[in-house]
Motif scaffolding. Structure first.
Motif, PDB file in Angstrom:
ATOM      1  N   HIS A 114       0.821  -1.214   0.000  1.00 43.55           N
ATOM      2  CA  HIS A 114       0.000   0.000   0.000  1.00 43.55           C
ATOM      3  C   HIS A 114       0.864   1.277   0.000  1.00 43.55           C
ATOM      4  CE1 HIS A 114      -3.591   2.345   1.067  1.00 43.55           C
ATOM      5  NE2 HIS A 114      -2.830   2.995   1.920  1.00 43.55           N
ATOM      6  N   HIS A 118       1.090   4.541  -2.580  1.00 43.04           N
ATOM      7  CA  HIS A 118       1.048   5.991  -2.340  1.00 43.04           C
ATOM      8  C   HIS A 118       2.198   6.703  -3.069  1.00 43.04           C
ATOM      9  CE1 HIS A 118      -2.342   6.724   0.248  1.00 43.04           C
ATOM     10  NE2 HIS A 118      -1.983   5.813   1.131  1.00 43.04           N
ATOM     11  N   SER A 144      -0.256   9.615   6.257  1.00 41.88           N
ATOM     12  CA  SER A 144      -1.681   9.264   6.151  1.00 41.88           C
ATOM     13  C   SER A 144      -2.251   8.976   7.542  1.00 41.88           C
ATOM     14  CB  SER A 144      -1.828   8.051   5.239  1.00 41.88           C
ATOM     15  OG  SER A 144      -1.295   6.919   5.892  1.00 41.88           O
ATOM     16  N   ASP A 350      -6.726   7.158  -0.112  1.00 38.52           N
ATOM     17  CA  ASP A 350      -6.672   5.778  -0.609  1.00 38.52           C
ATOM     18  C   ASP A 350      -7.485   5.579  -1.889  1.00 38.52           C
ATOM     19  OD1 ASP A 350      -5.003   5.160   1.397  1.00 38.52           O
ATOM     20  OD2 ASP A 350      -6.454   4.033   2.596  1.00 38.52           O
TER      21      ASP A 350
HETATM   22 ZN    ZN Z   1      -3.244   4.995   2.506  1.00 38.06          ZN
END
Ligand code: ZN
Ligand code: KG4
Length: 382
Positions: A114, A118, A144, A350
């Motif tokens: 993940h 980003h 985040s 996201d």
């Molecule tokens: Zn995230």
């Protein structure tokens, strides 16, 4: 260039997302189903509810992503899915679905971190704008709700690698925004509302001493033998406590209780509703909190950029959507002579386009996941 249509799937937290991205640079669709309404009454994400919502939304979200892109299940070249970090139960929904799809369609499956997603959101944004030139070394701040990390990013052919040179010792920056907003009864998620309310307050009204933003263990961040370079760690639990102290010493509890009652009576409170229930002291506190957060994030990142002599800065993740943060980084980076890039706002929070974009170099190097891989809630980025 190898042309490839990659279907990305992202379910690491409270957004069910699917997207089709062509060859790491053209976003053909980007569908995000937010679960904010589900979690709002609890003031934060409830993991069990997140998994159930993903299960409900997964198929319609993927169908819409394919339809928006003018694609079909058989026409995509690969399926990419977030492996971690995130909520284990939430990740498993996306992974199970992606595996089933890859198996049924006989397509390659690509597992994506993940946080790498980003970082690739920035690359995707720049390629979309036609900027294919990137000066290395690159320093990426991923900031985040769950993460505050600094990575040095390198590329060799289609292979990207990352060295962590800083992380939060306690709360993530977005978590601090969310917790402070919850404490002040401003709603969930806190970042976007604090961002908007801050424009109405005096950011110099409350001074948060820098010591409240630093870890007690400051000496430790100077040298780390494991990577042979200085570290630039963050700490945001102190400022949250400082806001709580301010509330107590300025007797704001009563006005917070009134705001909580007024806003909870509304189905979907808007910024204007929140604003009309905030006095000047609260607005000044909110603006000062945001200023302190932004200054600390920028100061540590720029110090790291100097120490590692980087040419380019990436600022990405949900908190990178913050208006004041963007302005501050633009100013400071210009003063240092460093280029700074952000994703557009829809690519900051996201989404699955960033997962499909990060999968493209792996597609080119045939770095495919085996069918027995599983979710990794605490997955590190290397
Ligand atoms: Zn995230
Ligand atoms: O990247 P993201 O969507 O999910 C995670 O990977 O955590 O980030 C969500 C976080 C939340 O904490 C939210 O409050 C914060 O990003 N956020 C913001 C803004 N928009 C979202 N924080 C500050 N200012 C914003 N405009």
């Amino acid at each position: 260039m190898v042309d490839a249509f990659i279907l990305g799937i992202e379910t690491s937290c409270d957004e069910t997302a699917a997207a089709v991205v062509r060859s790491g640079e053209q976003v053909l669709s980007n569908v995000v189903f937010s679960q904010i309404a589900t979690h709002q009454p609890y003031g934060g994400v409830v993991p069990e509810l997140a998994s159930r919502e993903h299960l409900r939304a997964m198929v319609p979200v993927v169908r819409k992503a394919l339809a928006d892109a003018g694609q079909t299940y058989p026409s995509v070249d690969a399926i990419a899915v977030t492996q971690g970090p995130g909520l284990a139960g939430a990740l498993l929904v996306g992974i199970s679905y992606a595996k089933a799809l890859a198996f049924a369609l006989d397509k390659p499956l690509i597992a994506v971190n993940h946080l790498e997603g980003h970082i690739h959101a920035v690359l995707l944004e720049e390629r979309r704008k036609g900027n294919h030139e990137l000066r290395f070394p690159v320093l990426a701040l991923v900031v985040s709700g769950g993460h505050t990390h600094l990575y040095l990013a390198k590329r060799e052919g289609n292979c990207w690698s990352y060295q962590n040179i800083g992380h939060t010792r306690d709360d993530a920056a977005g978590e601090a925004f969310d917790k402070v907003a919850k404490l002040l009864a401003l709603g969930y998620p806190g970042g976007p509302i604090v961002d908007k309310l801050s424009t109405y307050g005096n950011a110099n009204a409350v001074k948060f001493p820098p010591s409240q933003l630093k870890h007690r263990d400051r000496n430790e961040r100077n040298m780390s033998p494991s990577n042979g370079g200085p570290r630039f760690d963050f700490s945001y639990s102190g400022i949250k406590t400082a806001v709580l102290r301010y509330v107590e010493t300025h007797a704001l509890q009563q006005s917070i209780a009134e705001r909580r009652a007024a806003l909870s009576a509304m189905p979907q409170p808007k910024v204007e509703d929140c604003l009309s229930h905030c006095d000047k002291t609260t607005l000044d506190l909110v603006a000062s909190f945001q200023r302190a957060m932004v200054e600390d994030l920028a100061a540590k990142t720029l110090a790291a950029a100097r120490a590692y002599d980087v040419a380019t800065l990436f600022v990405t993740g949900g908190v990178a959507a913050n208006q004041e943060l963007r302005q501050k980084f633009e100013q400071d980076a210009a003063n240092e002579g460093v280029a700074v890039y952000f994703p557009s706002r829809p690519l900051s929070t996201d989404n699955a386009a960033m997962i499909a974009a990060a999968a493209y170099p792996k597609f080119l190097s045939r770095d495919f996941a085996s069918m027995d891989f599983s979710a990794e809630a605490g997955m590190a980025l290397k």
